[in-house]
Design a protein around this motif. Structure first.
Motif, PDB file in Angstrom:
ATOM      1  N   LEU A   1      10.049  50.119   4.736  1.00  0.00           N
ATOM      2  CA  LEU A   1       9.581  50.469   3.397  1.00  0.00           C
ATOM      3  C   LEU A   1      10.676  51.112   2.566  1.00  0.00           C
ATOM      4  O   LEU A   1      10.590  51.159   1.342  1.00  0.00           O
ATOM      5  CB  LEU A   1       8.369  51.403   3.495  1.00  0.00           C
ATOM      6  N   LYS A   2      11.725  51.639   3.224  1.00  0.00           N
ATOM      7  CA  LYS A   2      12.851  52.216   2.495  1.00  0.00           C
ATOM      8  C   LYS A   2      13.753  51.139   1.926  1.00  0.00           C
ATOM      9  O   LYS A   2      14.306  51.293   0.834  1.00  0.00           O
ATOM     10  CB  LYS A   2      13.654  53.132   3.432  1.00  0.00           C
TER      11      LYS A   2
ATOM     12  N   GLY B   1      17.251  43.824   4.011  1.00  0.00           N
ATOM     13  CA  GLY B   1      16.979  44.479   2.744  1.00  0.00           C
ATOM     14  C   GLY B   1      18.131  45.304   2.218  1.00  0.00           C
ATOM     15  O   GLY B   1      18.130  45.695   1.039  1.00  0.00           O
TER      16      GLY B   1
ATOM     17  N   ARG C   1       7.674  38.684 -11.188  1.00  0.00           N
ATOM     18  CA  ARG C   1       8.696  37.835 -10.571  1.00  0.00           C
ATOM     19  C   ARG C   1       8.487  36.396 -11.008  1.00  0.00           C
ATOM     20  O   ARG C   1       7.378  35.975 -11.329  1.00  0.00           O
ATOM     21  CB  ARG C   1       8.631  37.902  -9.047  1.00  0.00           C
TER      22      ARG C   1
ATOM     23  N   GLU D   1      13.053  38.696  -0.056  1.00  0.00           N
ATOM     24  CA  GLU D   1      12.153  38.852  -1.192  1.00  0.00           C
ATOM     25  C   GLU D   1      11.201  40.022  -0.991  1.00  0.00           C
ATOM     26  O   GLU D   1      10.813  40.704  -1.940  1.00  0.00           O
ATOM     27  CB  GLU D   1      11.351  37.562  -1.411  1.00  0.00           C
ATOM     28  N   GLY D   2      10.793  40.261   0.245  1.00  0.00           N
ATOM     29  CA  GLY D   2       9.883  41.365   0.523  1.00  0.00           C
ATOM     30  C   GLY D   2       9.225  41.185   1.877  1.00  0.00           C
ATOM     31  O   GLY D   2       9.524  40.245   2.628  1.00  0.00           O
TER      32      GLY D   2
ATOM     33  N   ALA E   1      12.906  47.552   1.874  1.00  0.00           N
ATOM     34  CA  ALA E   1      12.266  46.301   1.467  1.00  0.00           C
ATOM     35  C   ALA E   1      11.018  46.623   0.659  1.00  0.00           C
ATOM     36  O   ALA E   1      10.374  47.640   0.878  1.00  0.00           O
ATOM     37  CB  ALA E   1      11.905  45.453   2.691  1.00  0.00           C
ATOM     38  N   SER E   2      10.689  45.749  -0.277  1.00  0.00           N
ATOM     39  CA  SER E   2       9.506  45.942  -1.105  1.00  0.00           C
ATOM     40  C   SER E   2       8.293  45.294  -0.440  1.00  0.00           C
ATOM     41  O   SER E   2       8.392  44.224   0.162  1.00  0.00           O
ATOM     42  CB  SER E   2       9.730  45.339  -2.490  1.00  0.00           C
ATOM     43  N   GLU E   3       7.152  45.958  -0.551  1.00  0.00           N
ATOM     44  CA  GLU E   3       5.906  45.458   0.039  1.00  0.00           C
ATOM     45  C   GLU E   3       5.283  44.411  -0.897  1.00  0.00           C
ATOM     46  O   GLU E   3       5.228  44.592  -2.114  1.00  0.00           O
ATOM     47  CB  GLU E   3       4.936  46.618   0.253  1.00  0.00           C
ATOM     48  N   ILE E   4       4.831  43.297  -0.315  1.00  0.00           N
ATOM     49  CA  ILE E   4       4.203  42.218  -1.071  1.00  0.00           C
ATOM     50  C   ILE E   4       2.764  42.079  -0.590  1.00  0.00           C
ATOM     51  O   ILE E   4       2.496  42.082   0.614  1.00  0.00           O
ATOM     52  CB  ILE E   4       4.954  40.889  -0.875  1.00  0.00           C
TER      53      ILE E   4
ATOM     54  N   SER F   1      14.520  45.287   7.736  1.00  0.00           N
ATOM     55  CA  SER F   1      15.216  46.481   7.265  1.00  0.00           C
ATOM     56  C   SER F   1      16.713  46.232   7.125  1.00  0.00           C
ATOM     57  O   SER F   1      17.361  46.795   6.234  1.00  0.00           O
ATOM     58  CB  SER F   1      14.973  47.631   8.247  1.00  0.00           C
TER      59      SER F   1
END
Length: 987
Positions: A613-614, A678, A648, A689-690, A616-619, A675
């Motif tokens: 989560l630090k 990212g 996006r 991308e996530g 990479a973005s959550e989808i 991780s």
């Protein structure tokens, strides 16, 4: 297998998740014109009218066998429309896609005088479906065109090359169909028509049976299976059938249920004395210590009488007994303070466990009556759960007898108590008779002000004993301070007194002071009073500024010192950055400064969710649409899909999924790869991308690379890409690796299979499953403690000592260069890993691929230097490749190519004196076995015939790709110069 046979089974092999799986494809022939050996009775239209002639059947004899052909040659007539229709071809209901293989010859229109305007060199193929045979009824409108057939080679003079073309007829749905061939003015002869479809045969994989499946029109068709007897699976087992009739990517494999193990593809019961507790286990295990089996098919072994398992003990572990009694229990008293110190030694028998604890029980007796000591007694550190062999007991009353009991416990004591309430470890008891005079010191209950002056205060206090025994002599400790003092600079004054009153002098006028009194005895301190405040009287004297001035000067000096330190540190950092930039870090020596590391190893986080989560973005999974399976990764299936996230641009993505039944370690590794990805942002590194981590099915979403893995793409386009474009692809890979090395990052698994290619032929580094971060020192290494490493791509020092650096990545990049210039050929061919390591240690290096520029091959050799310090760095590689791209003429000089090095020669020669026993063996050694049938149909069945072939002969048998043509031609050239038993390196 005979080329003209009715059924053929083709074998190939694939390595999935470390397991070698045999894949089979089967061809079911619906029509074989050549194999029939008789006239087929095909319909021609229009029927013969006057001098005009349509398709005609002719009988010929070859090698003693008769075969029929259909031909037409009305090149001088305008508006030709001649049709040849097959008989009704019945279709298997599930075979919606069939293959049509044609063999034919076409004559050159230039060989006909005056017919160049009407002559054609192509003909058309049509198809028509029906549920029943329509006999001789023929309507052109019922047929739809499949394709136009054009020859690769046409007949000139005495040369009559046979063309072979294969076309696909898809979307069939009725019971059968017809094929028709339309001539519009060509001189053509059809020698053979073979119609077939492919199936994936019935098979058993991983204890699951799968039915025979017809290969469909999709790249991968999902097929569900059934677990065999006594085998289970969390999900329905399935496998994929390819368009070529091959089984690939087994998912949700079956496993033997508890009490059963897999033996020869069958789940059999565990033998008596053995057990298997869980489905994922492979083999039955011997019952552990202090347990006994119950018979066949045990899922667990119960404990023997007198032995137990704790609640958190695994059911597969041994059983344990209760501990013995503690030994050498002793009590040491402190009469004045009412304390007892109990000490003991561990029991001789711990029950076979290391989780030993102790508990202490206390009973007191006043005369004949005995009772539990109750909550009044205090234990330090506690009365239960003790891990040390000592405890201090306080708050004991005088004139009473005390008995202390120490019990030993281990992890199975609770389980034993449930089974038998009387079952516990034998206790150790110590009886103690005391004659305490006074167990507790007195307590100061109140303090009062007796007299107040500007510079002094007179105080007194009241003492309350808590026991009936007469008090001993006490002393008192008086502590006081100013109320308004800074808490960080408070000054306390302590007075020790032997009376219950005091006059405190030398105080400041009109100032409030805080006082506290605590009695002191021989056994320790008593209860202290609460902190009381008293204020001195005001005085007419001028205020005293001396103290304020002093502290002001001290504070000012401290502030000045802090400011000076901050400015000094900032100046040092600015000077450090000016001396060295990020690009210099790769060339730094141990004496030079190194920039701050920008990469963070996700394995340093206890919770992988924190790391992912630090970086990479959550989808939300609702924003992801899966379209089709495009492969299988280390952790599960890989899908092509569409990402429609707010903010996006909608576009295609690749979706990695985590297969069901994953372990916690697999989930951590899965998230760790995200991780790592990212943290990278470079045009030649695969873009993350996530991720999806907050829902049931975890996913990693990356950009979609249309052309897939680099090695497969190169093999599919062998000889079609010019050298300068190949060098451009290498430049992109080296740019991505320079970016990683600048971040002090080692890939460890750099290979063409881990490079992805998009539609612009832009290469991007991917697959960070084996990657690790370097240490802080310039020559930092990552030393593994075990595990598999890719031998063919790994530097010798990494193989020998398992130490990986950016220099070892440079070695791997040299192998990638060789793969690219060799169009995806396997490094070191079919040599075993042991032979590869032996050859490298003996200074053998891969030879230059065919048509490889000399400058590129020299860079490969530099990457493969034995001493890693002498290998080029990635910035150097990027610079050199840039220079080659700016000067295309530098790529025209081709490195020497020796075809004898590119093949493995067998240890024995054939009967004809060549190094190979057969043509198929030779073709397999140069990875061209797909042309075995071409050689056989052309009559090239011995190596002596092959050695006399010329380039034109190779083209005439159907080898059209430039890269394949060169490989076969160079190999024949090399075979002419070889002896029958020599090879360039020791076998």
């Amino acid at each position: 297998m005979d080329y003209c046979g009715v059924r053929r089974i083709l074998f190939s092999y694939v390595l999935i998740n470390g397991i070698l799986i045999t894949l089979q494809s089967k061809e079911e022939v619906l029509l074989d014109m050549k194999a029939s050996g008789s006239e087929l009775g095909w319909l021609t239209w229009p029927s013969e009218q006057g001098d005009k002639r349509g398709w005609e059947v002719a009988q010929k004899t070859l090698n003693g066998s008769q075969f029929y052909s259909y031909s037409v040659c009305n090149v001088g007539e305008r508006e030709q429309d001649n049709w040849l229709r097959t008989t009704f071809i019945q279709r298997r209901p599930s075979a919606s896609r069939v293959m049509v293989e044609l063999q034919f010859v076409v004559r050159d229109c230039n060989s006909f005088d005056g017919a160049s305007l009407t002559c054609k060199e192509t003909f058309n193929m049509y198809t028509s479906e029906a549920d029943a045979d329509v006999g001789t009824t023929f309507r052109k409108g019922q047929f739809k065109k499949v394709t136009t057939i054009a020859p690769d080679e046409i007949t000139r003079k005495n040369l009559q090359p046979v063309n072979t073309e294969t076309r696909v007829v898809d979307g069939l749905s009725l019971k059968g169909f017809y094929l028709a061939f339309q001539d519009i003015g060509a001189c053509v002869a059809i020698l053979s028509v073979r119609v077939y479809y492919k199936t994936c045969p019935a098979t058993v994989k991983s204890l699951a049976s799968f039915p025979e499946t017809v290969a469909g029109s999709q790249a991968l068709s999902k097929v569900d299976g059934v677990c065999m007897e006594n085998a289970v699976s969390e999900k329905v087992p399935r496998i994929y059938c390819t368009m070529d009739g091959e089984w690939v990517v087994p998912v949700s494999q079956c496993q033997c249920k508890p009490g059963y193990e897999e033996i020869k593809e069958v789940c059999q019961e565990c033998q008596p004395g053995y057990f298997k507790a869980a489905v994922p286990s492979e083999k039955c295990e011997l019952c552990p210590a202090n347990t006994q089996g119950t018979g066949y098919g045990d899922a667990a072994c119960p404990c023997t009488p007198g032995f137990y398992r704790a609640e958190d003990d695994p059911p597969t572990g041994p059983c344990s007994g209760l501990p013995g009694a503690p030994q050498d229990l002793q009590a040491t008293t402190q009469l004045s303070s009412g304390r007892v110190l109990l000490t003991w030694s561990p029991p001789g028998d711990t029950g076979g466990r290391a989780d030993l604890t102790y508990s202490v029980e206390c009973r007191r007796c006043d005369g004949a009556a005995c009772q539990a000591c109750g909550e009044k007694v205090r234990y330090e550190p506690a009365s239960t759960g003790l891990t040390e062999t000592r405890v201090s007991v306080s708050q004991l009353d005088a004139h009473l007898n005390y008995t202390f009991t120490v019990n030993a416990h281990n992890g199975v004591s609770a389980a034993a108590s449930k089974a038998s309430p009387r079952a516990h470890g034998p206790p150790s008891t110590a009886a103690l008779t005391t004659s305490l005079q006074y167990t507790d010191p007195p307590t100061v209950t109140s303090m009062r002000l007796d007299e107040r002056k500007p510079t002094s205060l007179s105080l007194s206090w009241v003492v309350t004993p808590r026991h009936r025994a007469p008090p001993r002599s006490f002393r008192y400790e008086l502590t006081y301070r100013k109320k308004d003092d800074n808490l960080n600079m408070t000054t306390y004054t302590v007075l020790v007194l032997d009376r219950t009153s005091v006059r405190v002098s030398d105080l400041a006028p009109a100032t409030t002071y805080l006082f506290r009194v605590q009695p002191i005895t021989e056994g320790g301190a008593g209860g202290a009073s609460i902190e009381d405040e008293f204020k001195t009287l005001a005085d007419a004297e001028a205020p005293n500024y001396t103290t304020a001035i002093f502290w002001s000067v001290v504070v000012a000096a401290a502030v000045f010192f802090i400011v000076a330190v901050v400015l000094f540190v900032r100046q040092r950092r600015r000077n450090s950055h000016s001396r060295q930039g990020p690009e210099d870090a790769y060339f730094s020596t141990s004496e030079q400064l190194k920039p701050l590391k920008t990469y963070v190893d996700p394995h340093t986080y206890e919770d992988p969710n924190t790391a992912v989560l630090k970086f990479a973005s959550e989808i939300h999974p609702n924003h992801i649409t899966k379209q089709k399976v495009i492969g299988a990764g280390e952790f599960g299936e890989v899908f092509r899909g569409i990402l429609r996230a707010p903010g996006r641009t909608e576009g295609p993505v690749a979706i990695k999924t985590l297969k069901p039944g994953y372990s916690e370690k697999q989930r951590q590794d899965f998230l760790s790869e995200a991780s790592i990805m990212g943290q990278f942002s470079h045009q030649n590194i695969i873009r993350l991308e996530g991720v999806v981590t907050k829902f049931k099915h975890a996913m990693i979403v990356t950009e979609y690379m249309e052309n897939g893995a680099l090695d497969k793409y190169l093999r599919d386009h062998d000889g079609e890409i010019p050298s300068i474009q190949l060098v451009g692809m290498l430049r992109g890979i080296s740019g991505g690796m320079k970016y990683l090395s600048d971040m002090s990052y080692v890939h460890r698994d750099l290979a063409a299979r881990n490079i992805l290619v998009n539609t612009n032929l832009e290469c991007k580094v991917s697959d960070f499953g084996l990657s690790r971060v370097l240490e802080d020192d310039p020559e930092g290494t990552y030393t593994t403690s075990g595990g598999k490493i890719p031998i063919r791509w790994t530097a010798p020092e990494a193989i020998a000592y398992r130490k990986f650096t950016s220099a070892s990545d440079v070695w791997s990049f040299g192998i990638v260069m060789w793969e690219v210039m060799a169009f995806g050929e396997r490094p070191y061919w079919d040599m075993s890993n042991h032979e590869v390591m032996k050859a490298i240690n003996e200074a053998f290096r891969l030879p230059a691929p065919m048509d490889c520029p000399s400058a590129v091959y020299q860079l490969m050799l530099q990457c493969w230097l034995q001493e890693r310090a002498k290998r080029p760095r990635f910035p150097d590689i990027v610079s050199l490749l840039d220079k080659l791209l700016r000067s295309p003429d530098s790529l025209k000089t081709i490195a020497d190519f020796d075809p004898r090095v590119s093949i493995r020669l067998p240890s024995t020669s054939g009967s004809d004196g060549s190094p190979f026993r057969s043509v198929s063996e030779w073709l397999e050694s140069i990875k061209m076995s797909q042309y075995s049938e071409n050689f056989a149909c052309a009559g090239m069945v011995t190596m002596e015939q092959v050695l006399h072939m010329r380039n034109e002969d190779i083209k005439n048998i159907g080898v059209r790709l430039p890269g394949h043509l060169k490989r076969i031609a160079y190999s024949i050239l090399g075979l002419k110069d070889q002896t029958s038993t020599l090879s360039v390196f020791a076998m």
